[in-house]
Design an enzyme around this catalytic site. Structure first.
Site, PDB file in Angstrom:
ATOM      1  N   ARG A 146      -8.330  -0.800   5.390  1.00 32.35           N
ATOM      2  CA  ARG A 146      -7.432   0.114   4.772  1.00 32.35           C
ATOM      3  C   ARG A 146      -6.105  -0.258   4.125  1.00 32.35           C
ATOM      4  O   ARG A 146      -5.558   0.076   3.152  1.00 32.35           O
ATOM      5  CB  ARG A 146      -6.916   1.323   5.530  1.00 32.35           C
ATOM      6  CG  ARG A 146      -8.427   1.924   6.132  1.00 32.35           C
ATOM      7  CD  ARG A 146      -8.046   3.152   6.902  1.00 32.35           C
ATOM      8  NE  ARG A 146      -7.106   4.050   6.232  1.00 32.35           N
ATOM      9  CZ  ARG A 146      -6.654   5.320   6.479  1.00 32.35           C
ATOM     10  NH1 ARG A 146      -6.868   5.781   7.793  1.00 32.35           N
ATOM     11  NH2 ARG A 146      -5.704   6.071   6.002  1.00 32.35           N
ATOM     12  N   VAL A 175       2.506  18.327   8.313  1.00 34.57           N
ATOM     13  CA  VAL A 175       3.033  18.262   6.879  1.00 34.57           C
ATOM     14  C   VAL A 175       3.962  19.749   6.816  1.00 34.57           C
ATOM     15  O   VAL A 175       4.077  19.925   5.604  1.00 34.57           O
ATOM     16  CB  VAL A 175       1.906  18.243   5.886  1.00 34.57           C
ATOM     17  CG1 VAL A 175       1.187  16.835   5.818  1.00 34.57           C
ATOM     18  CG2 VAL A 175       0.876  19.162   6.050  1.00 34.57           C
ATOM     19  N   LEU A 231       7.238  19.955   7.104  1.00 38.23           N
ATOM     20  CA  LEU A 231       8.427  19.813   6.135  1.00 38.23           C
ATOM     21  C   LEU A 231       8.229  19.833   4.704  1.00 38.23           C
ATOM     22  O   LEU A 231       8.769  20.223   3.789  1.00 38.23           O
ATOM     23  CB  LEU A 231       8.940  18.605   6.811  1.00 38.23           C
ATOM     24  CG  LEU A 231       9.477  18.442   8.283  1.00 38.23           C
ATOM     25  CD1 LEU A 231      10.035  17.043   8.601  1.00 38.23           C
ATOM     26  CD2 LEU A 231      10.233  19.466   8.452  1.00 38.23           C
ATOM     27  N   ARG A 239       0.695  14.061  13.127  1.00 37.07           N
ATOM     28  CA  ARG A 239       1.063  14.248  11.690  1.00 37.07           C
ATOM     29  C   ARG A 239       1.217  15.402  11.052  1.00 37.07           C
ATOM     30  O   ARG A 239       0.460  15.500  10.139  1.00 37.07           O
ATOM     31  CB  ARG A 239       0.232  13.134  11.054  1.00 37.07           C
ATOM     32  CG  ARG A 239      -0.337  11.861  11.737  1.00 37.07           C
ATOM     33  CD  ARG A 239       0.914  10.811  12.057  1.00 37.07           C
ATOM     34  NE  ARG A 239       1.240  10.117  10.403  1.00 37.07           N
ATOM     35  CZ  ARG A 239       0.685   9.167   9.995  1.00 37.07           C
ATOM     36  NH1 ARG A 239      -0.258   8.646  10.403  1.00 37.07           N
ATOM     37  NH2 ARG A 239       1.153   8.881   8.890  1.00 37.07           N
ATOM     38  N   CYS A 280      -4.241  12.031  13.144  1.00 37.74           N
ATOM     39  CA  CYS A 280      -4.779  10.609  13.170  1.00 37.74           C
ATOM     40  C   CYS A 280      -4.670  10.010  14.562  1.00 37.74           C
ATOM     41  O   CYS A 280      -4.310  10.591  15.472  1.00 37.74           O
ATOM     42  CB  CYS A 280      -4.471   9.730  11.998  1.00 37.74           C
ATOM     43  SG  CYS A 280      -2.864   9.196  12.285  1.00 37.74           S
ATOM     44  N   LYS A 310       0.942  -1.262   0.143  1.00 36.03           N
ATOM     45  CA  LYS A 310       0.024   0.000   0.051  1.00 36.03           C
ATOM     46  C   LYS A 310       0.924   1.108  -0.071  1.00 36.03           C
ATOM     47  O   LYS A 310       0.511   2.099  -0.742  1.00 36.03           O
ATOM     48  CB  LYS A 310      -0.902  -0.001   1.269  1.00 36.03           C
ATOM     49  CG  LYS A 310      -1.446   1.306   1.542  1.00 36.03           C
ATOM     50  CD  LYS A 310      -2.388   1.233   3.008  1.00 36.03           C
ATOM     51  CE  LYS A 310      -1.481   1.320   4.180  1.00 36.03           C
ATOM     52  NZ  LYS A 310      -1.267   2.624   4.576  1.00 36.03           N
ATOM     53  N   ASN A 311       1.841   1.181   0.890  1.00 37.22           N
ATOM     54  CA  ASN A 311       2.815   2.405   1.038  1.00 37.22           C
ATOM     55  C   ASN A 311       3.698   2.968  -0.031  1.00 37.22           C
ATOM     56  O   ASN A 311       4.192   3.804  -0.118  1.00 37.22           O
ATOM     57  CB  ASN A 311       3.465   2.412   2.402  1.00 37.22           C
ATOM     58  CG  ASN A 311       2.456   2.777   3.595  1.00 37.22           C
ATOM     59  OD1 ASN A 311       1.183   2.952   3.309  1.00 37.22           O
ATOM     60  ND2 ASN A 311       2.910   2.347   4.655  1.00 37.22           N
ATOM     61  N   LEU A 363       9.000   7.474  16.658  1.00 39.86           N
ATOM     62  CA  LEU A 363       8.571   8.097  15.746  1.00 39.86           C
ATOM     63  C   LEU A 363       7.303   8.767  15.816  1.00 39.86           C
ATOM     64  O   LEU A 363       7.120   9.946  15.182  1.00 39.86           O
ATOM     65  CB  LEU A 363       8.431   7.287  14.217  1.00 39.86           C
ATOM     66  CG  LEU A 363       9.913   7.153  13.281  1.00 39.86           C
ATOM     67  CD1 LEU A 363      10.814   6.540  14.055  1.00 39.86           C
ATOM     68  CD2 LEU A 363       9.476   6.701  12.213  1.00 39.86           C
ATOM     69  N   ASP A 416       5.817   0.603  11.721  1.00 39.04           N
ATOM     70  CA  ASP A 416       4.472  -0.197  11.395  1.00 39.04           C
ATOM     71  C   ASP A 416       4.347  -1.599  11.936  1.00 39.04           C
ATOM     72  O   ASP A 416       3.677  -2.211  11.541  1.00 39.04           O
ATOM     73  CB  ASP A 416       4.429  -0.015   9.916  1.00 39.04           C
ATOM     74  CG  ASP A 416       4.272   1.440   9.422  1.00 39.04           C
ATOM     75  OD1 ASP A 416       4.160   1.722   8.106  1.00 39.04           O
ATOM     76  OD2 ASP A 416       3.914   2.286  10.395  1.00 39.04           O
TER      77      ASP A 416
HETATM   78  C1  EPZ Z   1       4.636   6.954   6.289  1.00 47.07           C
HETATM   79  O1  EPZ Z   1       3.875   8.215   6.978  1.00 47.07           O
HETATM   80  C2  EPZ Z   1       3.972   6.163   6.133  1.00 47.07           C
HETATM   81  N1  EPZ Z   1       2.656   6.022   5.278  1.00 47.07           N
HETATM   82  C3  EPZ Z   1       3.344   5.162   7.593  1.00 47.07           C
HETATM   83  O2  EPZ Z   1       2.643   4.056   7.470  1.00 47.07           O
HETATM   84  C4  EPZ Z   1       4.539   4.887   8.378  1.00 47.07           C
HETATM   85  O3  EPZ Z   1       4.202   4.696   9.694  1.00 47.07           O
HETATM   86  C5  EPZ Z   1       5.292   6.336   8.440  1.00 47.07           C
HETATM   87  O4  EPZ Z   1       5.883   6.775   7.005  1.00 47.07           O
HETATM   88  C6  EPZ Z   1       6.733   6.029   9.175  1.00 47.07           C
HETATM   89  O5  EPZ Z   1       7.520   5.182   8.587  1.00 47.07           O
HETATM   90  C7  EPZ Z   1       2.613   5.933   3.827  1.00 47.07           C
HETATM   91  O6  EPZ Z   1       3.748   5.953   3.412  1.00 47.07           O
HETATM   92  C8  EPZ Z   1       1.354   6.227   3.351  1.00 47.07           C
HETATM   93  P1  EPZ Z   1       6.791  10.748   8.147  1.00 47.07           P
HETATM   94  P2  EPZ Z   1       4.476   9.511   6.957  1.00 47.07           P
HETATM   95  O7  EPZ Z   1       6.368  11.819   7.461  1.00 47.07           O
HETATM   96  O8  EPZ Z   1       5.137   9.757   5.837  1.00 47.07           O
HETATM   97  C9  EPZ Z   1       7.015  13.716  11.452  1.00 47.07           C
HETATM   98  C10 EPZ Z   1       0.602   2.731   7.707  1.00 47.07           C
HETATM   99  O9  EPZ Z   1       0.456   2.126   8.848  1.00 47.07           O
HETATM  100  N2  EPZ Z   1       6.973  14.826  10.511  1.00 47.07           N
HETATM  101  O10 EPZ Z   1       7.811   9.724   7.974  1.00 47.07           O
HETATM  102  O11 EPZ Z   1       3.024  10.554   7.362  1.00 47.07           O
HETATM  103  C11 EPZ Z   1       5.858  12.976  11.819  1.00 47.07           C
HETATM  104  O12 EPZ Z   1       5.010  13.689  12.901  1.00 47.07           O
HETATM  105  C12 EPZ Z   1       1.279   4.196   8.045  1.00 47.07           C
HETATM  106  O13 EPZ Z   1       0.859   2.138   6.617  1.00 47.07           O
HETATM  107  C13 EPZ Z   1       6.776  16.256  10.880  1.00 47.07           C
HETATM  108  O14 EPZ Z   1       7.273  16.493  12.025  1.00 47.07           O
HETATM  109  O15 EPZ Z   1       5.236   9.479   8.161  1.00 47.07           O
HETATM  110  C14 EPZ Z   1       6.610  11.596  12.357  1.00 47.07           C
HETATM  111  O16 EPZ Z   1       6.669  11.858  13.852  1.00 47.07           O
HETATM  112  C15 EPZ Z   1       1.069   4.826   9.167  1.00 47.07           C
HETATM  113  N3  EPZ Z   1       6.554  16.940   9.621  1.00 47.07           N
HETATM  114  C16 EPZ Z   1       7.825  11.517  11.508  1.00 47.07           C
HETATM  115  O17 EPZ Z   1       8.124  13.022  11.032  1.00 47.07           O
HETATM  116  C17 EPZ Z   1       6.357  16.823   8.525  1.00 47.07           C
HETATM  117  O18 EPZ Z   1       5.994  17.513   7.696  1.00 47.07           O
HETATM  118  C18 EPZ Z   1       7.897  10.421  10.559  1.00 47.07           C
HETATM  119  O19 EPZ Z   1       6.698  10.817   9.820  1.00 47.07           O
HETATM  120  C19 EPZ Z   1       6.299  15.355   8.211  1.00 47.07           C
HETATM  121  C20 EPZ Z   1       6.626  14.423   9.197  1.00 47.07           C
END
Ligand code: EPZ
Length: 420
Positions: free
Chosen positions: A399, A123, A125, A121, A116, A22-23, A329, A307
């Site tokens: 999902r 965005v 960055l 979560r 969530c 999915k990811n 994380l 995950d």
């Molecule tokens: C991806 O989410 C995955 N989703 C998540 O899988 C996975 O848990 C996560 O990466 C970590 O590996 C998809 O790929 C669709 P991040 P993502 O941005 O990209 C912080 C599942 O179960 N952050 O790597 O949203 C954030 O809060 C899902 O399949 C900021 O602070 O995760 C977190 O603490 C759940 N600012 C850390 O970085 C930002 O702009 C990592 O988040 C972006 C992120």
């Protein structure tokens, strides 16, 4: 709403096929917004998040055809560059249209995804990086309103934190930007690597794929020509089923995997006491004489995947001794703990660290899913709990896990989907 009824105490056996990731599929579908030709994506898992994303592409005006795990997508007649709240709130990965829409159409509006169950979560960055590429971005009425009248320009982007979808958004944006981008501290997950490989095959000059530093020479707005894509196997689905075999101390085989993506999971299972044999695309796990307690700190790839944290917590209840699991994380990714405790798990939570005092006898109970991976941990616990468990709100599971009960039934579990 559906729920699962599981009667524990059954050994698993046999073999199943793992679905596409999915990811990996989500950014690949988003990248079709950069394509000037029709794109075929195969091995898509038939799960809710994929259908939601395809609906989003259709809502933007793309032509989409999806059946037999294959999507055929054409984005040339896109009429609309607004990703509305009603669809983004269903799936925060919708944020992945931000980079490509801005790069290709020079303006877009994308609803803020909101938090969530597992955390805020943000965005920020994603937004900061696009501003460095010359985008003018405002956040108003819950929407990211972005424009880049002259198109995006290549820039040096140094991510403060490693972000998977943040990296994917910027990689897609840089692919159509004017000039060279250098992205530092970029995520190295296999899903990010496949996106880079697919863009490279579509004509983008990308250097450093698989490392934490990428150089991307954008096409200055020229659309890409994608070759047929086949989504990589889902390493988290594979890890989940390996943990199902682990908690029931059974022997099972998984086909259609990529064992090179499972390094951290395989070594942790071996440390616990399981024997595993594997080649490139299949893996067999064998029962352990006894299950040793373990320690985990979740980390970005190739570290231990967040995950898989919930699934290993269910496994820890069957290990002899004190296991420690630290979630680094996300700030709230322990929603499964209270439900596992209700089933008899001896878990103590302190800040972002869980201490599991195994081995625990688990008892069947009605429990509630809260997020995708927490729900899978409840299934694992139910597989070894005495008597019957019911798992409610399993729309979370639908999902991201394709044909979940069919696959567990094939492995011999006593599981059935019922209607509330
Ligand atoms: C991806 O989410 C995955 N989703 C998540 O899988 C996975 O848990 C996560 O990466 C970590 O590996 C998809 O790929 C669709 P991040 P993502 O941005 O990209 C912080 C599942 O179960 N952050 O790597 O949203 C954030 O809060 C899902 O399949 C900021 O602070 O995760 C977190 O603490 C759940 N600012 C850390 O970085 C930002 O702009 C990592 O988040 C972006 C992120």
């Amino acid at each position: 709403m559906d729920y699962l009824k599981i009667v524990g105490g059954v050994k698993l056996q046999g073999a199943i096929n793992i679905s596409g990731a999915k990811n990996a599929a989500l950014p690949l579908m988003a990248s079709t917004l950069l394509s000037k030709n029709t794109t075929t994506i195969k091995n898509l898992p038939n799960v809710v998040d994929i259908k939601t994303f395809l609906n989003l592409l259709e809502m933007l005006g793309s032509d989409v055809n999806f059946n037999n795990n294959t999507a055929i997508i054409n984005t040339n007649n896109l009429k609309n560059t607004k990703a509305t709240y009603d669809i983004v709130r269903k799936m925060r990965a919708s944020i992945l249209v931000l980079g490509p829409l801005l790069a290709r159409f020079k303006q877009c509006e994308v609803s803020l995804p909101g938090g969530c169950a597992i955390g805020a979560r943000p965005v920020d960055l994603h937004i900061k990086a696009l501003e460095k590429m010359g985008a003018n971005i405002k956040v108003e009425n819950g929407y990211i309103v972005a424009e880049a009248k002259q198109g995006l320009k290549g820039a040096i982007i140094n991510f403060d934190k490693i972000t998977v979808t943040g990296s994917e958004n910027i990689i897609m944006a840089a692919s159509l930007a004017h000039g060279k981008s250098k992205i530092l501290n970029v995520a190295k997950e296999p899903e990010v690597v496949q996106l880079c490989e697919v863009l490279q095959q579509a004509g983008v000059d990308i250097k450093g794929i698989g490392s934490d530093e990428l150089e991307i020479y954008g096409t200055s707005g020229e659309g890409l020509e994608f070759k047929e894509i086949s989504v990589i196997p889902d390493r988290i689905e594979a890890g989940t089923y390996l943990c199902a075999a682990g908690v029931t101390n059974s022997q099972i085989t998984l086909h259609n995997i990529d064992s090179t993506h499972l390094g951290a999971v395989i070594s942790k299972l071996e440390e616990i006491g399981f024997k595993l044999t594997y080649n490139q695309d299949s893996i067999t796990i064998y029962p352990a004489k006894e299950l040793n307690a373990f320690e985990i700190s979740t980390a970005e790839y190739p570290g231990f995947p967040t995950d898989m944290q919930a699934q290993f917590m269910a496994l820890a209840t069957q290990c002899n001794g004190v296991s420690i699991i630290e979630e680094r994380l996300f700030e709230n990714r322990f929603m499964h703990v209270s439900e596992l405790q209700r089933m008899g798990a001896n878990i103590i939570l302190k800040n972002n660290t869980a201490t599991i005092n195994g081995k625990n006898e688990l008892f069947g109970a009605p429990v509630m899913a809260t997020d995708l991976r927490a729900s899978s941990a409840l299934i694992l616990a139910a597989l070894i709990a005495n008597k019957e468990s019911t798992i409610h709100r399993i729309y979370h599971l639908d999902r991201g896990y394709e044909n979940l009960e069919e696959k567990f039934l094939k492995l011999g579990a006593n599981i059935i989907r019922e209607k509330e």
